[in-house]
Design a protein around this motif. Structure first.
Motif: not given
Length: 401
Positions: A302-313, A316-320
């Protein structure tokens, strides 16, 4: 090469002298564990926190773009959840056996590249050879771990290097050639992942199953072998985790319209291991939660999808990396509060009057020997030769005088 340690089948633990029947009922690991049984309350508490985070992130996603949670957008998101979930299951399975498989990320990327090239032959024709190769690769890792008795991370990292060599043979992205669309089975895929994760968590909470799965966890010297059962379970987990990683790579490739880019895949490994630790799986093995994998995968997706909708780059390294850091803190939490409580082992009292090996009997408790002399009373007894009125009565010779 033998796997059993000398004295493993002995009925009595040499260091404690406690009968094996008592150990089986009190110890989580009857021959090497701590007194008491693992506590799952800390896992339940952390899973409630994960659930709250998942609901909050889903609400933010709904507010930002409701289309992501409807129709085709929802199906695509569910396939992403299932793909990440399979990869996290692979990491969690190997973590529970105390032999983490670091090759799952490169295996997923290699499987995606293979599927993209061979998918025009059909789903089964493309997946079956990849499954066979993944099983053989997992078996080789397992043999290195259980026969040589080396850490799982080291053997799997060597295997990851070999898979990366295979990936680097392709210099350009590969477009998926087939027409298989996993979004048609999105609900079944995510339901299957959730069922496997929750059932695995429930079975892992059973004391006998948890003891068997975490048998490879070191208890003293890590060079000591943990038995044939530990070797078999760990080998099965490494093979199973490699197969799960292969399936995850196929789903990622089939769900994305973009070409599959050749990459090392180590970012997928960091993400999967980090989410598995975030879910409540101990980095030391054996201990883990029940619903944590489902909640953690849903939260990160859900966070990755939310970041994509907000246009954030967001890479996976950062999230991991963040998930891995928080997961290590959770490992410390569950190892501290999930360990057995301060239970005491009560040994049954021997029948009779307590005999010594020579056959003599002890008349009383050993700690009372030598016997202590009786304590004199505080009030001294009266002297019979002394009249009680000797000093208080008037003297007669004074009167006569």
């Amino acid at each position: 090469m033998g796997y059993d340690e000398p004295g493993r089948d002995a009925p009595v633990e040499p260091s404690s002298g406690v009968p094996a029947a008592v150990l089986e009922n009190v110890f989580d690991d009857p021959f090497h564990g701590e007194p008491g049984r693992d506590r799952v309350g800390v896992h339940i508490g952390w899973e409630i926190v994960l659930l709250i985070g998942l609901v909050a992130c889903a609400w933010l996603l709904w507010r930002e773009d409701p289309a992501v949670l409807r129709g085709a957008g929802l199906k695509s998101l569910l396939v992403d959840v299932a793909a990440l979930g399979l990869l996290v299951l692979a990491a969690g399975l190997s973590l529970r056996t105390a032999a983490v498989n670091l090759a799952i990320g490169p295996v997923a990327v290699a499987a995606g590249l293979h599927f993209a090239e061979q998918s025009d032959r059909g789903l089964v024709a493309a997946v079956a050879p990849a499954a066979v190769v993944a099983a053989i690769g997992g078996l080789l890792i397992a043999l290195a771990v259980v026969v040589l008795h080396v850490p799982g991370w080291a053997a799997s990292l060597a295997a990851a290097a070999g898979v990366i060599v295979y990936i680097e043979r392709r210099s350009t992205p590969v477009l998926v050639q087939g027409d298989y669309d996993p979004r048609r089975h999105a609900y079944y895929l995510v339901a299957g992942f959730a069922a496997v994760a929750v059932l695995g968590g429930f079975f892992g909470a059973i004391r006998a199953v948890r003891r068997l799965v975490g048998r490879f966890r070191p208890i003293a010297d890590p060079a000591r072998r943990r038995g044939a059962a530990a070797a078999f379970v760990t080998a099965s987990a490494l093979i199973g985790s490699t197969l799960l990683a292969m399936l995850a790579g196929v789903l990622v490739a089939a769900n994305d319209a973009a070409p599959v880019v050749p990459a090392t895949g180590l970012d997928w490994t960091v993400l999967a291991v980090g989410v598995a630790l975030l879910a409540g799986t101990s980095a030391y093995g054996r201990r883990g939660g029940i619903f944590g994998t489902v909640f953690a995968v849903g939260l990160v997706s859900a966070f990755l999808a939310y970041a994509e909708t907000r246009g954030w780059t967001v890479s996976r390294w950062a999230v991991g990396g963040v998930a891995l850091g928080v997961g290590l803190l959770i490992t410390r939490l569950i190892e501290r509060y999930g360990r057995p409580g301060s239970a005491t082992v009560e040994t049954p009292e021997p029948a009779g009057d307590g005999t010594i090996s020579s056959g003599w009997t002890v008349p009383g408790p050993v700690e009372n020997w030598p016997p202590a002399l009786p304590t004199p009373a505080t009030d001294s007894p009266m002297d019979p030769w002394r009249s009680p009125h000797w000093e208080s009565e008037p003297r007669r010779w004074d009167d006569a005088r």
